[in-house]
Design an enzyme around this catalytic site. Structure first.
Site, short mmCIF file in Angstrom:
data_model
loop_
_atom_site.label_atom_id
_atom_site.label_comp_id
_atom_site.label_asym_id
_atom_site.label_seq_id
_atom_site.Cartn_x
_atom_site.Cartn_y
_atom_site.Cartn_z
CB ILE A 199 -1.58 6.01 7.38
CG1 ILE A 199 -2.89 5.71 8.19
CG2 ILE A 199 -1.00 4.79 7.75
CD1 ILE A 199 -4.28 6.77 6.89
CG ASP A 232 -1.45 -5.00 10.80
OD1 ASP A 232 -1.12 -4.29 11.73
OD2 ASP A 232 -2.38 -6.20 10.66
CB SER A 280 -7.55 -4.62 -0.73
OG SER A 280 -8.33 -4.90 0.41
N GLY A 290 -2.14 -2.92 -1.70
CA GLY A 290 -0.68 -3.82 -0.83
C GLY A 290 -0.84 -5.49 -1.76
P1 ADP Z 1 -3.43 -4.77 2.34
O1 ADP Z 1 -3.26 -6.48 3.61
O2 ADP Z 1 -4.84 -4.70 2.97
O3 ADP Z 1 -3.56 -4.73 0.96
P2 ADP Z 1 -1.02 -2.78 2.64
O4 ADP Z 1 -1.23 -2.28 3.62
O5 ADP Z 1 -0.31 -3.83 2.22
O6 ADP Z 1 -2.80 -3.48 3.03
O7 ADP Z 1 -1.29 -1.90 2.16
C1 ADP Z 1 -1.93 -1.02 1.67
C2 ADP Z 1 -1.56 0.21 0.36
O8 ADP Z 1 -0.48 0.92 1.82
C3 ADP Z 1 -1.08 -0.58 -0.67
O9 ADP Z 1 -0.94 0.84 -1.44
C4 ADP Z 1 1.03 0.75 0.21
O10 ADP Z 1 1.63 1.26 -0.58
C5 ADP Z 1 0.04 1.37 2.07
N1 ADP Z 1 1.18 1.69 2.22
C6 ADP Z 1 2.12 1.12 3.24
N2 ADP Z 1 2.66 2.03 4.57
C7 ADP Z 1 1.53 2.25 4.71
C8 ADP Z 1 2.03 3.73 5.48
N3 ADP Z 1 2.65 4.27 6.22
N4 ADP Z 1 1.04 4.66 5.49
C9 ADP Z 1 0.37 4.98 4.01
N5 ADP Z 1 0.20 3.74 3.21
C10 ADP Z 1 0.71 3.11 3.37
#
Ligand code: ADP
Length: 178
Positions: free
Chosen positions: A18, A41, A124, A126
């Site tokens: 992202i 984040d 949500s 992750g």
């Molecule tokens: P949440 O706390 O809302 O669950 P997370 O950031 O822990 O959010 O994860 C949300 C999703 O984003 C997960 O499926 C994870 O694999 C994915 N993710 C983690 N890093 C990235 C990134 N740099 N770009 C896109 N997706 C990501």
């Protein structure tokens, strides 16, 4: 990559990061403090630099299901939309409704700022533990419904972090449009 057209808008699924997106806005899967965390984040704040966190501090948090907007800092995007998805418990704590509203409120902000393109991660699924297929169905349905009734946003892209997530979204999309 999968691409479908709804009215004049494009809905895209792609595997990637992202933080690398050049869309007008990218969406952050933030927490209610807006003061940074792990996953998406952490990656956004690392890549985007301190300006983003500085603005977040002034916002004073964000309730679950709502969305806020800041600069894109050093990212290729102009804006970061910070939204907070629900922590998944058992599906009986309004998780589906709150997840849909995180997407809907992010799209509303995209429109309000007159932005033409926005990229979403899988909110949500992750640290917050939402089952991927259920989350994908809600995410895609919310975006499809929005694009059917609003013609201002030209591109909505889902950026899925790995092949498994990508394939799950692809399957959920096929089920929704068949
Ligand atoms: P949440 O706390 O809302 O669950 P997370 O950031 O822990 O959010 O994860 C949300 C999703 O984003 C997960 O499926 C994870 O694999 C994915 N993710 C983690 N890093 C990235 C990134 N740099 N770009 C896109 N997706 C990501």
């Amino acid at each position: 990559m999968v691409k479908i057209t709804l009215n004049k808008s494009t809905l895209e699924l792609t595997e990637g990061n992202i933080t690398q997106q050049e869309t007008d806005a990218i969406v952050n899967a933030a927490n209610t403090s807006l003061l940074g965390g792990g996953g998406v984040d952490g990656a956004i704040h690392r890549a985007g630099g301190p300006k983003i966190l500085e603005e977040c501090r002034k916002l004073g948090g964000c309730p679950t299901g709502a969305a806020r907007i800041t600069t894109g800092g050093n990212l290729k995007t102009r804006y970061v939309i910070h939204t907070v998805g629900p922590v998944y418990h058992d599906g009986k704590h309004r998780e589906a409704e709150l997840l849909a509203s995180a997407y809907k409120n992010s799209l509303n902000l995209t429109s309000r700022y007159k932005l033409k393109s926005v990229a979403f991660p899988s909110i949500s699924t992750g640290a917050y533990g939402y089952p991927m297929h259920d989350a994908a169905a809600i995410a895609l349905k919310t975006v499809i419904d929005y694009l059917k009734t609003h013609t201002d946003i030209e591109l909505v892209r889902f950026v899925l972090f790995d092949q498994k997530a990508y394939q799950t979204y692809e399957k959920a999309l096929q089920e929704l449009i068949k």
